[in-house]
Motif scaffolding. Structure first.
Motif, PDB file in Angstrom:
ATOM      1  N   GLN A 254       0.861  -1.187  -0.116  1.00  7.11           N
ATOM      2  CA  GLN A 254       0.195   0.073   0.061  1.00  7.11           C
ATOM      3  C   GLN A 254       0.913   1.168  -0.074  1.00  7.11           C
ATOM      4  OE1 GLN A 254      -2.450   0.335   3.468  1.00  7.11           O
ATOM      5  NE2 GLN A 254      -3.416   2.227   2.794  1.00  7.11           N
ATOM      6  N   VAL A 255       1.783   1.389   0.908  1.00 10.66           N
ATOM      7  CA  VAL A 255       2.860   2.378   0.751  1.00 10.66           C
ATOM      8  C   VAL A 255       3.443   2.388  -0.582  1.00 10.66           C
ATOM      9  CG1 VAL A 255       4.746   3.350   1.965  1.00 10.66           C
ATOM     10  CG2 VAL A 255       2.970   2.367   3.276  1.00 10.66           C
ATOM     11  N   GLY A 256       4.058   1.373  -1.054  1.00  9.46           N
ATOM     12  CA  GLY A 256       4.720   1.420  -2.267  1.00  9.46           C
ATOM     13  C   GLY A 256       3.778   1.952  -3.503  1.00  9.46           C
ATOM     14  N   THR A 257       2.451   1.779  -3.252  1.00 11.79           N
ATOM     15  CA  THR A 257       1.437   2.281  -4.389  1.00 11.79           C
ATOM     16  C   THR A 257       1.280   3.473  -4.225  1.00 11.79           C
ATOM     17  OG1 THR A 257       0.194   0.124  -4.407  1.00 11.79           O
ATOM     18  CG2 THR A 257      -0.939   1.953  -5.266  1.00 11.79           C
ATOM     19  N   ASN A 258       1.234   4.100  -2.983  1.00 12.76           N
ATOM     20  CA  ASN A 258       1.163   5.548  -2.571  1.00 12.76           C
ATOM     21  C   ASN A 258       2.538   6.269  -3.216  1.00 12.76           C
ATOM     22  OD1 ASN A 258      -1.239   5.248  -1.396  1.00 12.76           O
ATOM     23  ND2 ASN A 258      -0.361   5.341   0.422  1.00 12.76           N
ATOM     24  N   CYS A 259       3.378   5.633  -3.213  1.00 10.69           N
ATOM     25  CA  CYS A 259       4.720   6.168  -3.894  1.00 10.69           C
ATOM     26  C   CYS A 259       4.580   6.344  -5.319  1.00 10.69           C
ATOM     27  CB  CYS A 259       5.899   5.362  -3.418  1.00 10.69           C
ATOM     28  SG  CYS A 259       6.608   5.798  -1.551  1.00 10.69           S
ATOM     29  N   PHE A 260       4.171   5.435  -6.033  1.00  6.84           N
ATOM     30  CA  PHE A 260       3.954   5.274  -7.370  1.00  6.84           C
ATOM     31  C   PHE A 260       3.008   6.463  -7.811  1.00  6.84           C
ATOM     32  CE2 PHE A 260       5.177   0.773  -7.372  1.00  6.84           C
ATOM     33  CZ  PHE A 260       6.435   1.077  -7.941  1.00  6.84           C
ATOM     34  N   ILE A 261       1.852   6.619  -6.932  1.00  5.59           N
ATOM     35  CA  ILE A 261       1.006   7.763  -7.333  1.00  5.59           C
ATOM     36  C   ILE A 261       1.431   9.103  -7.138  1.00  5.59           C
ATOM     37  CG2 ILE A 261      -1.338   8.642  -6.375  1.00  5.59           C
ATOM     38  CD1 ILE A 261      -2.279   5.951  -5.737  1.00  5.59           C
ATOM     39  N   ALA A 262       2.355   9.476  -6.060  1.00  6.42           N
ATOM     40  CA  ALA A 262       2.907  10.409  -5.945  1.00  6.42           C
ATOM     41  C   ALA A 262       3.926  10.875  -6.899  1.00  6.42           C
ATOM     42  CB  ALA A 262       3.669  10.521  -4.582  1.00  6.42           C
ATOM     43  N   ALA A 263       4.684   9.918  -7.386  1.00  2.55           N
ATOM     44  CA  ALA A 263       5.523   9.806  -8.590  1.00  2.55           C
ATOM     45  C   ALA A 263       4.716  10.328  -9.746  1.00  2.55           C
ATOM     46  CB  ALA A 263       6.331   8.662  -8.903  1.00  2.55           C
ATOM     47  N   ALA A 264       3.512   9.978 -10.191  1.00  2.00           N
ATOM     48  CA  ALA A 264       2.783  10.401 -11.071  1.00  2.00           C
ATOM     49  C   ALA A 264       2.346  11.697 -11.187  1.00  2.00           C
ATOM     50  CB  ALA A 264       1.566   9.600 -11.021  1.00  2.00           C
ATOM     51  N   PHE A 265       2.118  12.109  -9.962  1.00  2.53           N
ATOM     52  CA  PHE A 265       1.888  13.661  -9.742  1.00  2.53           C
ATOM     53  C   PHE A 265       3.183  14.599 -10.067  1.00  2.53           C
ATOM     54  CE2 PHE A 265      -1.741  12.602  -6.897  1.00  2.53           C
ATOM     55  CZ  PHE A 265      -2.729  12.888  -7.615  1.00  2.53           C
ATOM     56  N   TYR A 266       4.215  14.143  -9.526  1.00  2.00           N
ATOM     57  CA  TYR A 266       5.411  14.726  -9.856  1.00  2.00           C
ATOM     58  C   TYR A 266       5.742  14.775 -11.393  1.00  2.00           C
ATOM     59  CZ  TYR A 266       7.523  15.782  -5.337  1.00  2.00           C
ATOM     60  OH  TYR A 266       7.844  16.337  -4.020  1.00  2.00           O
ATOM     61  N   ALA A 267       5.274  13.603 -12.047  1.00  2.00           N
ATOM     62  CA  ALA A 267       5.620  13.546 -13.561  1.00  2.00           C
ATOM     63  C   ALA A 267       4.774  14.642 -14.394  1.00  2.00           C
ATOM     64  CB  ALA A 267       5.251  12.324 -14.218  1.00  2.00           C
ATOM     65  N   VAL A 268       3.555  14.764 -13.735  1.00  5.69           N
ATOM     66  CA  VAL A 268       2.470  15.733 -14.317  1.00  5.69           C
ATOM     67  C   VAL A 268       3.059  17.193 -14.164  1.00  5.69           C
ATOM     68  CG1 VAL A 268       0.313  16.653 -14.131  1.00  5.69           C
ATOM     69  CG2 VAL A 268       0.497  14.320 -14.003  1.00  5.69           C
ATOM     70  N   LEU A 269       3.257  17.551 -13.013  1.00  3.66           N
ATOM     71  CA  LEU A 269       4.336  18.711 -12.482  1.00  3.66           C
ATOM     72  C   LEU A 269       5.309  19.250 -13.356  1.00  3.66           C
ATOM     73  CD1 LEU A 269       3.849  21.415 -10.575  1.00  3.66           C
ATOM     74  CD2 LEU A 269       5.492  20.072  -9.087  1.00  3.66           C
ATOM     75  N   GLY A 270       6.145  17.981 -13.821  1.00  2.00           N
ATOM     76  CA  GLY A 270       7.368  18.203 -14.526  1.00  2.00           C
ATOM     77  C   GLY A 270       6.866  18.213 -15.924  1.00  2.00           C
ATOM     78  N   GLY A 271       5.848  17.795 -16.431  1.00  2.00           N
ATOM     79  CA  GLY A 271       5.254  18.281 -17.858  1.00  2.00           C
ATOM     80  C   GLY A 271       4.917  19.471 -17.878  1.00  2.00           C
ATOM     81  N   PHE A 272       4.109  20.024 -16.944  1.00  3.02           N
ATOM     82  CA  PHE A 272       3.967  21.546 -16.734  1.00  3.02           C
ATOM     83  C   PHE A 272       4.869  22.184 -16.805  1.00  3.02           C
ATOM     84  CE2 PHE A 272       2.926  25.262 -14.220  1.00  3.02           C
ATOM     85  CZ  PHE A 272       1.878  25.707 -15.134  1.00  3.02           C
ATOM     86  N   SER A 273       5.912  22.218 -16.118  1.00  4.46           N
ATOM     87  CA  SER A 273       7.177  22.993 -16.103  1.00  4.46           C
ATOM     88  C   SER A 273       7.951  23.012 -17.362  1.00  4.46           C
ATOM     89  CB  SER A 273       8.160  22.271 -14.819  1.00  4.46           C
ATOM     90  OG  SER A 273       7.482  22.590 -13.587  1.00  4.46           O
ATOM     91  N   PHE A 274       7.684  21.776 -17.968  1.00  6.41           N
ATOM     92  CA  PHE A 274       8.531  21.543 -19.323  1.00  6.41           C
ATOM     93  C   PHE A 274       7.915  22.659 -20.202  1.00  6.41           C
ATOM     94  CE2 PHE A 274       8.909  19.838 -23.551  1.00  6.41           C
ATOM     95  CZ  PHE A 274      10.205  19.784 -23.640  1.00  6.41           C
ATOM     96  N   CYS A 275       6.324  22.525 -20.261  1.00  8.01           N
ATOM     97  CA  CYS A 275       5.489  23.367 -21.266  1.00  8.01           C
ATOM     98  C   CYS A 275       5.879  24.824 -20.745  1.00  8.01           C
ATOM     99  CB  CYS A 275       4.388  22.955 -20.828  1.00  8.01           C
ATOM    100  SG  CYS A 275       3.595  21.574 -21.747  1.00  8.01           S
ATOM    101  N   GLN A 276       6.097  25.195 -19.518  1.00  6.03           N
ATOM    102  CA  GLN A 276       6.303  26.501 -19.205  1.00  6.03           C
ATOM    103  C   GLN A 276       7.678  26.911 -19.731  1.00  6.03           C
ATOM    104  OE1 GLN A 276       4.091  28.970 -17.664  1.00  6.03           O
ATOM    105  NE2 GLN A 276       2.685  27.409 -18.481  1.00  6.03           N
ATOM    106  N   ASN A 277       8.643  26.004 -19.560  1.00  2.58           N
ATOM    107  CA  ASN A 277      10.088  26.311 -20.094  1.00  2.58           C
ATOM    108  C   ASN A 277      10.019  26.468 -21.658  1.00  2.58           C
ATOM    109  OD1 ASN A 277      12.755  26.313 -20.007  1.00  2.58           O
ATOM    110  ND2 ASN A 277      13.378  24.344 -19.631  1.00  2.58           N
ATOM    111  N   ARG A 278       9.319  25.719 -22.381  1.00  2.00           N
ATOM    112  CA  ARG A 278       9.167  25.868 -23.723  1.00  2.00           C
ATOM    113  C   ARG A 278       8.425  27.304 -24.160  1.00  2.00           C
ATOM    114  NH1 ARG A 278      12.184  22.782 -26.861  1.00  2.00           N
ATOM    115  NH2 ARG A 278      10.459  23.210 -28.793  1.00  2.00           N
TER     116      ARG A 278
END
Length: 98
Positions: free
Chosen positions: A64-88
């Motif tokens: 369960q804790v491992g799954t929560n880590c994967f979900i948080a990593a997905a949120f970080y990936a979405v935020l990274g995509g937003f930051s990449f778009c802002q950078n472009r």
């Protein structure tokens, strides 16, 4: 014309770096939790009653804790995509003639 630019170049770059680090760290933590690493037992929320059922309950808490880590990593990936778009968008703004 409406601009989607809401972050400056430094904030976008900082968000991109922090998101990359967050994704790497959380994916590794998720893998180690799913492997039931004994070093991470302090981070598993268990009670005394969980030990009465045998190791299966503790293993489910690890997963369960491992799954929560994967979900948080997905949120970080979405935020990274937003930051990449802002950078472009910031790069494109530099080359536009006013």
């Amino acid at each position: 014309m409406v601009s989607l630019l809401c972050c400056g170049p430094k904030l976008a770059a900082c968000g991109l770096v922090l998101s990359a680090w967050g994704v790497v760290m959380l994916v590794l933590l998720g893998i180690f939790f799913h492997a039931h690493s004994a070093v991470l037992i302090d981070d598993v929320p268990f009670t005394e009653d969980d030990f009465k059922d045998g190791p299966e309950r503790i293993y489910r808490l690890y997963e369960q804790v491992g799954t929560n880590c994967f979900i948080a990593a997905a949120f970080y990936a979405v935020l990274g995509g937003f930051s990449f778009c802002q950078n472009r968008l910031n790069k494109r703004k530099e080359y536009m003639v006013r």
